[in-house]
Design a protein around this motif. Structure first.
Motif, mmCIF file in Angstrom:
data_model
loop_
_atom_site.group_PDB
_atom_site.id
_atom_site.type_symbol
_atom_site.label_atom_id
_atom_site.label_comp_id
_atom_site.label_asym_id
_atom_site.label_seq_id
_atom_site.Cartn_x
_atom_site.Cartn_y
_atom_site.Cartn_z
ATOM 1 N N GLU A 233 0.814 -1.216 0.000
ATOM 2 C CA GLU A 233 0.000 0.000 0.000
ATOM 3 C C GLU A 233 0.849 1.268 0.000
ATOM 4 O OE1 GLU A 233 0.775 -1.038 4.321
ATOM 5 O OE2 GLU A 233 0.352 -2.115 2.445
ATOM 6 N N LEU A 234 2.142 1.147 0.275
ATOM 7 C CA LEU A 234 3.024 2.317 0.289
ATOM 8 C C LEU A 234 3.647 2.594 -1.067
ATOM 9 C CD1 LEU A 234 4.911 1.821 3.681
ATOM 10 C CD2 LEU A 234 2.809 3.092 3.227
ATOM 11 N N PHE A 235 3.321 1.772 -2.069
ATOM 12 C CA PHE A 235 3.945 1.897 -3.387
ATOM 13 C C PHE A 235 2.867 1.971 -4.461
ATOM 14 C CE2 PHE A 235 6.755 -0.250 -0.482
ATOM 15 C CZ PHE A 235 7.955 0.408 -0.671
ATOM 16 N N TYR A 266 7.175 5.442 -4.652
ATOM 17 C CA TYR A 266 6.367 5.507 -3.436
ATOM 18 C C TYR A 266 5.037 6.197 -3.712
ATOM 19 C CZ TYR A 266 10.743 4.544 -0.954
ATOM 20 O OH TYR A 266 11.912 3.979 -0.509
ATOM 21 N N ASP A 267 4.030 5.790 -2.968
ATOM 22 C CA ASP A 267 2.839 6.607 -2.797
ATOM 23 C C ASP A 267 3.140 7.483 -1.584
ATOM 24 O OD1 ASP A 267 0.413 7.722 -2.066
ATOM 25 O OD2 ASP A 267 -0.752 5.948 -2.587
ATOM 26 N N TRP A 268 3.717 8.645 -1.834
ATOM 27 C CA TRP A 268 4.228 9.465 -0.736
ATOM 28 C C TRP A 268 3.129 9.899 0.223
ATOM 29 C CZ3 TRP A 268 8.886 9.299 0.868
ATOM 30 C CH2 TRP A 268 9.964 9.122 -0.015
ATOM 31 N N GLU A 269 1.926 10.089 -0.267
ATOM 32 C CA GLU A 269 0.847 10.477 0.647
ATOM 33 C C GLU A 269 0.487 9.328 1.583
ATOM 34 O OE1 GLU A 269 -0.151 13.542 1.190
ATOM 35 O OE2 GLU A 269 1.425 14.001 -0.281
ATOM 36 N N ALA A 270 0.565 8.104 1.096
ATOM 37 C CA ALA A 270 0.336 6.950 1.976
ATOM 38 C C ALA A 270 1.433 6.859 3.031
ATOM 39 C CB ALA A 270 0.270 5.670 1.154
ATOM 40 N N VAL A 271 2.683 7.117 2.633
ATOM 41 C CA VAL A 271 3.783 7.123 3.604
ATOM 42 C C VAL A 271 3.547 8.207 4.651
ATOM 43 C CG1 VAL A 271 6.274 7.411 3.886
ATOM 44 C CG2 VAL A 271 5.397 6.204 1.878
ATOM 45 N N GLU A 274 0.869 7.530 7.554
ATOM 46 C CA GLU A 274 1.255 6.703 8.701
ATOM 47 C C GLU A 274 2.402 7.344 9.487
ATOM 48 O OE1 GLU A 274 2.609 2.808 7.576
ATOM 49 O OE2 GLU A 274 4.608 3.604 7.176
ATOM 50 N N GLY A 275 2.536 8.672 9.347
ATOM 51 C CA GLY A 275 3.528 9.396 10.135
ATOM 52 C C GLY A 275 4.954 9.204 9.681
ATOM 53 N N TRP A 276 5.173 8.855 8.409
ATOM 54 C CA TRP A 276 6.508 8.674 7.830
ATOM 55 C C TRP A 276 7.261 7.530 8.505
ATOM 56 C CZ3 TRP A 276 6.783 11.649 3.567
ATOM 57 C CH2 TRP A 276 6.024 12.819 3.536
ATOM 58 N N GLY A 322 8.215 15.644 -5.067
ATOM 59 C CA GLY A 322 8.483 14.654 -4.034
ATOM 60 C C GLY A 322 8.004 15.130 -2.669
ATOM 61 N N PRO A 323 8.368 14.408 -1.609
ATOM 62 C CA PRO A 323 7.891 14.778 -0.274
ATOM 63 C C PRO A 323 8.535 16.030 0.283
ATOM 64 C CG PRO A 323 9.436 12.969 -0.131
ATOM 65 C CD PRO A 323 9.188 13.193 -1.596
ATOM 66 N N GLY A 324 9.716 16.369 -0.215
ATOM 67 C CA GLY A 324 10.367 17.608 0.185
ATOM 68 C C GLY A 324 10.618 17.719 1.675
ATOM 69 N N ALA A 325 10.424 18.935 2.192
ATOM 70 C CA ALA A 325 10.773 19.229 3.584
ATOM 71 C C ALA A 325 9.943 18.437 4.575
ATOM 72 C CB ALA A 325 10.622 20.725 3.837
ATOM 73 N N ARG A 326 8.733 18.024 4.200
ATOM 74 C CA ARG A 326 7.883 17.304 5.152
ATOM 75 C C ARG A 326 8.576 16.046 5.670
ATOM 76 N NH1 ARG A 326 2.434 15.620 2.863
ATOM 77 N NH2 ARG A 326 3.691 15.131 1.008
#
Length: 518
Positions: A233-235, A266-271, A274-276, A322-326
């Motif tokens: 689910e994270l990909f 990655y599905d970065w929003e899924a990552v 779950e709090g990274w 990408g996810p960047g600074a988050r």
């Protein structure tokens, strides 16, 4: 004064040794001593995970497990888990070349024997130590051990080719598999236990010698890996579990078709939802092994090149944020200061550099890239370096300096005339006549203002293209180079120690005592 240091890039499989590939045994400890004698304060390695098809450490079967190939059987024999005769008959490979596949198959069989001996004969204290390790690392270890056992049981086929209940991780199917393959699962757990103990011993040796270990954390994981199987689910996968889009980089000055790596994105929003946690645990696990981390493909955290899964090359794709600074803020909150080195190579934009500087991450400069007509070439010239930088003669993806110097355009977009101009400028810049270009380039990075200077061992030895570690976007023949034991002699150590001392990179006691003196 800043803390200046230098070091050598050498993956443990490239060490000498009797069992087909380098490992974490005596040769690794001797190399650490030789590094100290050479005035070096850093040892950089490639990713340490178990490798699959193609032998690439950047396509590991797990981002958390150690490579069983690196486990020293001699150490296991000395601990009583193998007999002398069981160490005979290892694949020798060619001189200076590892046969990684044959060596791994041979070693896995011996590791299974050692696991059986351990289970039958370990005293209470040692058995409890393994169980403590299993409980402490269980979040990734149990998935890895079952994945490895199932992969072997299915002839090495990727997890998407397993029976559907196992591929989909249906609870009843997993429970039955754990029971059926209990011995094989234990053997995998034992191999990881042995790796952990042997790596800890090597790290302690390096610390005692004042040597920092720098590891390598790939941004992506392999599709055929325990992580993608366990956390699909994270990909970004399709209904059958195959990637819908894959990773790579677009065409550039060095490659007309770019590089299609094939890793799932990655599905970065899924990552994030779950709090990274996935990334926090990856980094935490790597920091348990090394002091600094080379963060692979840093550019991809700001924006990544998305390639349709069916595209044969990287030419057809698009940049996606990408996810960047988050992500880095989450890592900072969870882990504290981030000892990263950002591999900021490729198509680097102001946004990428702003992200790197925001978190105070050193970047990289590759001297081999300094002399051509690529617009970024001036940034790789030592007079333009900043102190907060790691300067390299080349990396695992480059030809050796000697091979680069003797070679041509390869598969890059350069012309023969451009290559000739590049080499003429290199001679002028380095102030040499071409007889020792590797030595001149090592001097250039050591003499620069960069806090850290690193060079592959192949460059210190002046070796040519026969010693190249990897040619990107190719399969077969990569990752196999090994150094011969007699190449690591006192004369080379003395020359490197003198250079490190001249350029203020050696420890204070360098040249005063040998690391082998008590």
């Amino acid at each position: 004064m800043r803390d200046r240091r230098s070091g050598i890039l050498l993956h443990p499989t490239s060490l000498p040794g009797p069992h087909g590939a380098g490992d974490l045994g005596g040769a690794a400890h001797r190399f650490a001593g030789w590094l100290a004698d050479a005035g070096q304060r850093l040892w950089q390695v490639l990713p340490l995970g178990p490798t699959g098809f193609g032998d690439s450490p950047y396509q590991a079967l797990s981002s958390r497990a150690g490579n069983p190939l690196l486990v020293s059987l001699e150490v296991l024999r000395n601990e009583g888990w193998l007999e002398d005769g069981e160490l005979a008959g290892a694949p020798a490979g060619e001189p200076g070349r590892a046969d990684l596949h044959a060596a791994l198959e041979w070693k896995r069989e011996r590791l299974a024997r050692a696991a059986r001996a351990f289970r039958a004969g370990a005293d209470g204290e040692r058995a409890a130590e393994l169980e403590d390790f299993r409980a402490r690392e269980g979040a990734w270890l149990e998935d890895w051990a079952l994945f490895a056992a199932l992969k072997a049981a299915h002839g090495g086929r990727p997890w998407t080719a397993w029976p559907a209940p196992l591929a989909r991780r249906e609870p009843r199917a997993l429970e039955a598999a754990r029971a059926r393959f209990a011995d094989e699962v234990f053997a995998e757990v034992f191999a990881q236990f042995a790796f952990s103990r042997q790596w800890a011993a090597l790290r302690a040796r390096c610390r005692a010698l004042g040597i920092e270990l720098m590891g390598d954390l790939p941004i992506y994981v392999a599709h055929d890996s325990a992580e993608v199987w366990a956390r699909p689910e994270l990909f970004r996968l399709d209904a059958s579990g195959e990637p819908s889009v894959v990773a790579g980089v677009p065409p550039d000055y060095f490659s007309a078709t770019g590089q299609r790596w094939g890793n799932p994105l990655y599905d970065w929003e899924a990552v994030a939802r779950e709090g990274w946690r996935f990334w926090i645990e990856r980094v935490r696990g790597t920091l348990a092994l090394v002091d600094r981390i080379r963060l692979d493909h840093f550019r991809g955290f700001e924006a990544y090149w998305e390639i349709p899964a069916g595209a044969p090359t990287a030419e057809r794709g698009r940049w996606v944020p990408g996810p960047g600074a988050r992500l880095f803020e989450a890592l900072l909150r969870a882990l504290g200061p981030l000892p990263f080195v950002a591999e900021n190579l490729g198509v680097i934009t102001p946004e990428v550099e702003a992200l790197r500087r925001r978190f105070g991450l050193p970047g990289m400069a590759i001297l081999q890239f300094a002399f051509g007509e690529d617009p970024q070439a001036p940034t790789f010239q030592p007079h333009n370096y900043a102190p907060d930088l790691v300067a390299y003669t080349g990396t695992h993806d480059n030809d050796t300096v000697a091979g680069w110097w003797r070679g041509g355009a390869g598969d890059s977009v350069r012309t023969a005339e451009a290559v000739a101009r590049e080499k003429a400028f290199a001679l002028e810049y380095l102030g040499v006549d071409g007889r020792d270009v590797p030595g001149a380039m090592i001097r250039a990075v050591l003499g620069s203002v960069a806090d850290t200077a690193v060079f592959p061992l192949q460059d210190a030895l002046g070796l040519g293209s026969e010693a190249r570690m990897n040619t990107p976007a190719t399969l077969g023949g990569n990752w196999r180079w090994r150094v011969r034991e007699d190449a690591l002699d006192a004369g080379l150590a003395d020359r490197l120690r003198r250079l490190a001392t001249v350029y203020g990179r050696a420890p204070a006691q360098a040249g005063l005592r040998s690391s082998n003196q008590k």
